[in-house]
Each structure stands twice: as C-alpha cells, then as structure tokens.
Design a protein around this motif. Structure first.
Motif, PDB file in Angstrom:
ATOM      1  N   GLY A  49       0.831  -1.200   0.000  1.00 41.17           N
ATOM      2  CA  GLY A  49       0.000   0.000   0.000  1.00 41.17           C
ATOM      3  C   GLY A  49       0.858   1.238   0.000  1.00 41.17           C
ATOM      4  N   CYS A  50       1.707   1.349  -0.954  1.00 42.18           N
ATOM      5  CA  CYS A  50       2.715   2.405  -1.026  1.00 42.18           C
ATOM      6  C   CYS A  50       2.109   3.806  -0.976  1.00 42.18           C
ATOM      7  N   PRO A  51       2.847   4.770  -0.425  1.00 39.30           N
ATOM      8  CA  PRO A  51       2.394   6.162  -0.412  1.00 39.30           C
ATOM      9  C   PRO A  51       2.150   6.667  -1.826  1.00 39.30           C
ATOM     10  N   GLN A  52       1.163   7.564  -1.953  1.00 38.58           N
ATOM     11  CA  GLN A  52       0.814   8.107  -3.259  1.00 38.58           C
ATOM     12  C   GLN A  52       0.579   9.607  -3.187  1.00 38.58           C
ATOM     13  N   LEU A  53       0.803  10.260  -4.307  1.00 40.71           N
ATOM     14  CA  LEU A  53       0.457  11.655  -4.511  1.00 40.71           C
ATOM     15  C   LEU A  53      -0.714  11.672  -5.482  1.00 40.71           C
ATOM     16  N   LEU A  54      -1.821  12.319  -5.080  1.00 43.64           N
ATOM     17  CA  LEU A  54      -3.038  12.335  -5.887  1.00 43.64           C
ATOM     18  C   LEU A  54      -3.589  13.739  -5.997  1.00 43.64           C
ATOM     19  N   LEU A  55      -4.334  13.987  -7.055  1.00 42.50           N
ATOM     20  CA  LEU A  55      -5.111  15.214  -7.183  1.00 42.50           C
ATOM     21  C   LEU A  55      -6.580  14.848  -7.073  1.00 42.50           C
ATOM     22  N   ASP A  56      -7.308  15.578  -6.251  1.00 38.33           N
ATOM     23  CA  ASP A  56      -8.742  15.359  -6.066  1.00 38.33           C
ATOM     24  C   ASP A  56      -9.475  16.559  -6.642  1.00 38.33           C
ATOM     25  N   PRO A  57      -9.941  16.460  -7.891  1.00 40.38           N
ATOM     26  CA  PRO A  57     -10.565  17.610  -8.541  1.00 40.38           C
ATOM     27  C   PRO A  57     -11.864  18.068  -7.890  1.00 40.38           C
ATOM     28  N   ASP A  58     -12.507  17.215  -7.098  1.00 45.12           N
ATOM     29  CA  ASP A  58     -13.766  17.570  -6.452  1.00 45.12           C
ATOM     30  C   ASP A  58     -13.593  18.164  -5.059  1.00 45.12           C
ATOM     31  N   ALA A  59     -12.382  18.145  -4.540  1.00 41.62           N
ATOM     32  CA  ALA A  59     -12.134  18.671  -3.191  1.00 41.62           C
ATOM     33  C   ALA A  59     -12.114  20.192  -3.219  1.00 41.62           C
ATOM     34  N   PRO A  60     -12.336  20.823  -2.056  1.00 39.79           N
ATOM     35  CA  PRO A  60     -12.173  22.281  -1.989  1.00 39.79           C
ATOM     36  C   PRO A  60     -10.753  22.655  -2.421  1.00 39.79           C
ATOM     37  N   ALA A  61     -10.574  23.844  -2.941  1.00 39.21           N
ATOM     38  CA  ALA A  61      -9.288  24.268  -3.497  1.00 39.21           C
ATOM     39  C   ALA A  61      -8.124  24.115  -2.517  1.00 39.21           C
ATOM     40  N   ASP A  62      -8.399  24.286  -1.213  1.00 38.19           N
ATOM     41  CA  ASP A  62      -7.314  24.189  -0.233  1.00 38.19           C
ATOM     42  C   ASP A  62      -6.981  22.749   0.149  1.00 38.19           C
ATOM     43  N   LYS A  63      -7.646  21.767  -0.479  1.00 37.90           N
ATOM     44  CA  LYS A  63      -7.406  20.357  -0.156  1.00 37.90           C
ATOM     45  C   LYS A  63      -7.298  19.475  -1.402  1.00 37.90           C
ATOM     46  N   ARG A  64      -6.980  20.057  -2.546  1.00 35.32           N
ATOM     47  CA  ARG A  64      -6.979  19.284  -3.803  1.00 35.32           C
ATOM     48  C   ARG A  64      -5.799  18.348  -3.963  1.00 35.32           C
ATOM     49  N   VAL A  65      -4.677  18.675  -3.370  1.00 35.35           N
ATOM     50  CA  VAL A  65      -3.507  17.809  -3.464  1.00 35.35           C
ATOM     51  C   VAL A  65      -3.502  16.922  -2.225  1.00 35.35           C
ATOM     52  N   ARG A  66      -3.381  15.627  -2.446  1.00 31.16           N
ATOM     53  CA  ARG A  66      -3.435  14.687  -1.325  1.00 31.16           C
ATOM     54  C   ARG A  66      -2.255  13.737  -1.390  1.00 31.16           C
ATOM     55  N   ILE A  67      -1.603  13.553  -0.266  1.00 31.86           N
ATOM     56  CA  ILE A  67      -0.530  12.577  -0.132  1.00 31.86           C
ATOM     57  C   ILE A  67      -1.005  11.548   0.887  1.00 31.86           C
ATOM     58  N   THR A  68      -1.017  10.295   0.487  1.00 33.60           N
ATOM     59  CA  THR A  68      -1.424   9.219   1.394  1.00 33.60           C
ATOM     60  C   THR A  68      -0.192   8.409   1.785  1.00 33.60           C
ATOM     61  N   ASP A  69      -0.228   7.837   2.980  1.00 33.04           N
ATOM     62  CA  ASP A  69       0.866   6.945   3.369  1.00 33.04           C
ATOM     63  C   ASP A  69       0.372   5.507   3.358  1.00 33.04           C
ATOM     64  N   ASP A  70       1.256   4.586   3.658  1.00 30.23           N
ATOM     65  CA  ASP A  70       0.902   3.174   3.611  1.00 30.23           C
ATOM     66  C   ASP A  70       0.159   2.704   4.854  1.00 30.23           C
ATOM     67  N   PHE A  71      -0.197   3.628   5.748  1.00 34.21           N
ATOM     68  CA  PHE A  71      -0.987   3.294   6.934  1.00 34.21           C
ATOM     69  C   PHE A  71      -2.394   3.866   6.862  1.00 34.21           C
ATOM     70  N   GLY A  72      -2.759   4.470   5.724  1.00 34.99           N
ATOM     71  CA  GLY A  72      -4.095   5.014   5.550  1.00 34.99           C
ATOM     72  C   GLY A  72      -4.255   6.463   5.979  1.00 34.99           C
ATOM     73  N   GLN A  73      -3.175   7.095   6.417  1.00 37.10           N
ATOM     74  CA  GLN A  73      -3.232   8.506   6.795  1.00 37.10           C
ATOM     75  C   GLN A  73      -3.044   9.364   5.549  1.00 37.10           C
ATOM     76  N   GLN A  74      -3.426  10.628   5.637  1.00 36.71           N
ATOM     77  CA  GLN A  74      -3.266  11.499   4.486  1.00 36.71           C
ATOM     78  C   GLN A  74      -3.008  12.940   4.898  1.00 36.71           C
ATOM     79  N   ILE A  75      -2.408  13.650   3.981  1.00 37.26           N
ATOM     80  CA  ILE A  75      -2.177  15.087   4.102  1.00 37.26           C
ATOM     81  C   ILE A  75      -2.875  15.718   2.906  1.00 37.26           C
ATOM     82  N   GLN A  76      -3.614  16.788   3.152  1.00 32.11           N
ATOM     83  CA  GLN A  76      -4.269  17.512   2.067  1.00 32.11           C
ATOM     84  C   GLN A  76      -3.756  18.940   2.063  1.00 32.11           C
TER      85      GLN A  76
END
Length: 70
Positions: free
Chosen positions: A18-45
């Motif tokens: 479940g490797c960490p990923q960098l994602l773009l969420d086009p439906d998220a509010p502008a201040d949370k569109r970039v998301r980084i997930t870790d392999d433990f299910g946590q995320q930074i937006q």
C-alpha cells in the motif's frame, strides 16, 4: 457520481504494502486538492499553491538537511 482521484506518483512501488501516493482530487475544496497518502491510511491535504511551495523548497535543496537528519 464522484470523479476518481487522479494519481500523480507512487512512492516505493516495489511491493504490495500500500505504497504512499500523490493524488489530485478535482472535487475537493481548493485548499485540499492535493493529497498525499501513506501506507498506513493517513493522508495530508493541501492546496496546489502549498504543494508548489513544497516542490520549490525541495528543488532548491532547502529540505536536504531535514532528510539527512532522519
């Protein structure tokens, strides 16, 4: 129906952990569109502007000392 997140990068990729990923969420509010997930299910937006600042600091070498200390 919600659009899926757009994967930008996977960090590691050599296992099924479940490797960490960098994602773009086009439906998220502008201040949370970039998301980084870790392999433990946590995320930074963050916003695109915040992510651009992170990239600029990484490119300039400003983060090198922090990664060397770990």
């Amino acid at each position: 129906m919600r659009d899926p997140d757009l994967p930008i990068a996977t960090f590691c990729g050599n296992c099924n952990c479940g490797c960490p990923q960098l994602l773009l969420d086009p439906d998220a509010p502008a201040d949370k569109r970039v998301r980084i997930t870790d392999d433990f299910g946590q995320q930074i937006q963050m916003s695109r502007e915040q992510f651009a600042d992170l990239l600029a600091q990484a490119k300039s070498g400003a983060l090198d000392a922090a990664t060397a200390a770990v």
